[in-house]
Design an enzyme around this catalytic site. Structure first.
Site, mmCIF file in Angstrom:
data_model
loop_
_atom_site.group_PDB
_atom_site.id
_atom_site.type_symbol
_atom_site.label_atom_id
_atom_site.label_comp_id
_atom_site.label_asym_id
_atom_site.label_seq_id
_atom_site.Cartn_x
_atom_site.Cartn_y
_atom_site.Cartn_z
ATOM 1 N N HIS A 184 -2.361 6.399 2.939
ATOM 2 C CA HIS A 184 -1.555 5.804 3.742
ATOM 3 C C HIS A 184 0.019 6.614 3.917
ATOM 4 O O HIS A 184 1.070 5.972 3.650
ATOM 5 C CB HIS A 184 -1.138 4.355 3.320
ATOM 6 C CG HIS A 184 -0.757 3.200 4.280
ATOM 7 N ND1 HIS A 184 -0.906 2.057 4.235
ATOM 8 C CD2 HIS A 184 0.060 3.605 5.467
ATOM 9 C CE1 HIS A 184 -0.228 1.660 5.351
ATOM 10 N NE2 HIS A 184 0.128 2.591 6.148
ATOM 11 N N CYS A 192 0.692 -1.151 -0.178
ATOM 12 C CA CYS A 192 0.135 -0.012 -0.134
ATOM 13 C C CYS A 192 0.985 1.413 0.003
ATOM 14 O O CYS A 192 0.681 2.083 -0.948
ATOM 15 C CB CYS A 192 -0.893 -0.135 1.253
ATOM 16 S SG CYS A 192 -2.268 -1.317 1.194
#
Length: 573
Positions: A171, A121
């Site tokens: 993120h 991610c």
């Protein structure tokens, strides 16, 4: 009126084939390299008012290839998490219940072989936003800081006069939680600190409290609310509210809104209305059954061990349920995307907006016994990428491309000059591939996080894909003859020349020893800093959205009549 009303009929596949099956080398290198090489600067963009000018002249000089007939477009980026690109061979696969994404595909250029820069991610997203590989961004894993001095597409667009905002996940790790966005509408779903740092000093160690495990598979099923559903419901609500605000034109700047969902990322738990769509789905079984552990490549073995595979006895029915939950969550996200595109259409901004749909990385979904991501097999590394842009005709492009290409492509569509950072940018503007004037260089990938014991690098060149790690034998696959990646050609004498060429190019592009040293240094620093910051008073980096209650709805420093008129759109109907 639905978005599908505006979707053009799917045109004959204007397939752009790979220009070459042999790898002839990228033209730029990262700081972790064996030498230096200059890249030709990207020509700057220009805006023109003459509607007769072809925005993609077939034989025009390169300096003319970025001329556009329209004012700077609005840009809507829709990102999803862990969506397997093999399910999007030409838009969504037929068995997927995804009417809104299928309608978007019909009006888009569809990149059938798009790859993530890194199959995890945070590294994938930092690379997507900056156009730089992890060896440049230094975002090696899900707890590595994304430095504030790295330009992103949000910086480029904002500097050029765009309003930039984000609803959803990106993120970001570190104190900077904006990275060029003027506004964030939600917090993130994952932590912003160094807590998820892997440790190459302890190969084989499992960090139980945050490593993936196969509980996502055994626990697949139905729920009406989960942590992730709560988050994505909020993401969609804030995105539609923002679009309504933008439609009022109280800010005359063009805008870029990024909407980033966490689905269909595991756990594979879905609402019943979507679960029920896949009762008779023909794709519930993997195409490649689990391989015997002893027959797996070294990195695949490490990934299974990192996922604590020995603690789970995965059954065929559990695999089917996990895949069913995953497909159901694609339909859930599709419904949310439909809500967003419906507002875009009803507020009359659809025709002036570039729409880009992408995922950060894929999910193996039980193929060959692997789950989640973290490897370069296509299920993990290949992602959907579709771009609907004014003056771009719908088409299917087969040549491999990268999520690294998003930033330079958006800059081109907005007419921006980002040549000042061209020497440190790994992505390429896809406009020249779309208009047929230039092919893309071979695609590069990197991975240096949990489940690995040294960095892995990958090259997709034409029909071939090479994976290299200093700790493992190389993997070479012919994706045209072997799309399931079952036959490693690295030891096949018939492919010795191809292997040698690709290995030479990998050595030219990467200094793997220096890459490994940089990753280990980063991990070691964070293993000192994080425990220290958790002692005593703790000041988290997690983003707190700002709610200006005094400026919302009606307040007594406002004129009610002016407020009601300004907040109405359309006006006078």
């Amino acid at each position: 009126m639905t978005t599908a009303t505006h979707a053009a009929e799917r045109t004959t596949h204007a397939t752009t084939s790979a220009a070459s099956e042999e790898y002839n080398g990228p033209d730029r290198r990262s700081p972790i390299e064996t030498g230096t090489r200059r890249r030709q600067p990207v020509p700057s963009g220009e805006l023109v008012a003459d509607a007769s000018v072809d925005p993609f002249p077939r034989k025009a000089p390169e300096c003319e290839q970025r001329r556009y007939t329209m004012a700077r477009p609005n840009i809507l980026i829709i990102m999803v998490d862990q969506l397997n690109g093999t399910l999007f061979p030409d838009g969504p696969a037929d068995f997927l219940h995804a009417p809104h994404l299928k309608a978007l595909a019909a009006r888009s250029v569809r990149f059938a072989n798009s790859y993530t820069a890194s199959p995890l991610c945070a590294p994938a997203r930092a690379s997507f936003m900056s156009g730089q590989l992890p060896s440049r961004t230094r975002v090696y894993d899900n707890a590595a800081e994304f430095a504030s001095d790295i330009p992103t597409y949000a910086h480029h667009l904002r500097a050029a006069g765009y309003h930039t905002s984000l609803s959803g996940k990106m993120h970001f790790v570190g104190p900077d939680q904006l990275h060029g966005f003027e506004e964030r509408l939600t917090t993130d779903i994952y932590p912003a600190d160094f807590g998820w740092t892997p440790d190459y000093r302890k190969p084989g160690e499992r960090i139980d409290w945050w490593y993936h495990n196969l509980g996502s598979v055994t626990g697949a099923g139905i729920a009406e609310i989960t942590n992730q559903l709560e988050y994505d419901d909020e993401v969609a609500y804030n995105a539609t509210r923002k679009l309504y605000d933008l439609s009022r034109r109280q800010d005359e700047r063009p805008w870029c809104l990024t909407v980033s969902f966490t689905h269909p990322h595991d756990p594979y738990v879905a609402r019943r209305k979507f679960w029920d769509l896949y009762e008779d789905c023909p794709a519930l079984d993997p195409t490649v059954p689990p391989l015997p552990f002893v027959e797996m490549d070294a990195h695949s073995k490490r990934l299974l061990e990192a996922c604590d595979y020995k603690a789970f006895d995965i059954t065929a029915e559990q695999i089917r349920r996990a895949r069913r939950g995953y497909f159901a969550n694609i339909s859930y996200v599709d419904e949310k995307i439909g809500e967003i595109l419906d507002v875009l259409e009803r507020t009359r901004m659809l025709d002036d907006t570039v729409i880009l749909f992408v995922s950060d990385h894929g999910d193996m979904l039980g193929e060959r016994g692997l789950w989640f991501k973290m490897c370069f097999f296509d299920g993990s590394s290949r992602v959907p990428l579709m771009i609907s842009a004014p003056d771009w005709q719908p088409a299917l492009v087969d040549q491999p491309v990268s999520t690294l290409d998003v930033t330079p492509t958006l800059a081109g569509l907005a007419g921006l000059d980002i040549s000042a950072i061209a020497n440190w940018t790994d992505g390429e503007d896809l406009a020249q591939l779309v208009n047929g004037t230039k092919s893309r260089s071979p695609v590069l990938m990197e991975y240096a996080a949990e489940g690995s014991i040294a960095p892995l690098v990958g090259i997709r060149s034409g029909r071939f894909k090479l994976t290299v790690c200093e700790k493992d034998p190389p993997l070479l696959f012919d994706l045209q003859a072997d799309p399931r990646e079952l036959i490693n050609l690295a030891d096949d004498p018939a492919h010795a020349n191809t292997l040698a060429t690709l290995l030479d190019q990998a050595k030219l592009r990467w200094n793997l020893a220096a890459f490994d040293a940089a990753v280990r240094e980063s991990q070691a620093r964070r293993w000192v800093v994080y425990p220290a910051l958790r002692e005593g008073a703790y000041y988290p980096w997690d983003y707190q959205p700002l709610q200006k209650a005094a400026e919302r709805y009606m307040r007594n420093h406002m004129d009610l009549n002016v407020l009601e008129e300004n907040q109405r759109f359309p006006r006078g109907e």
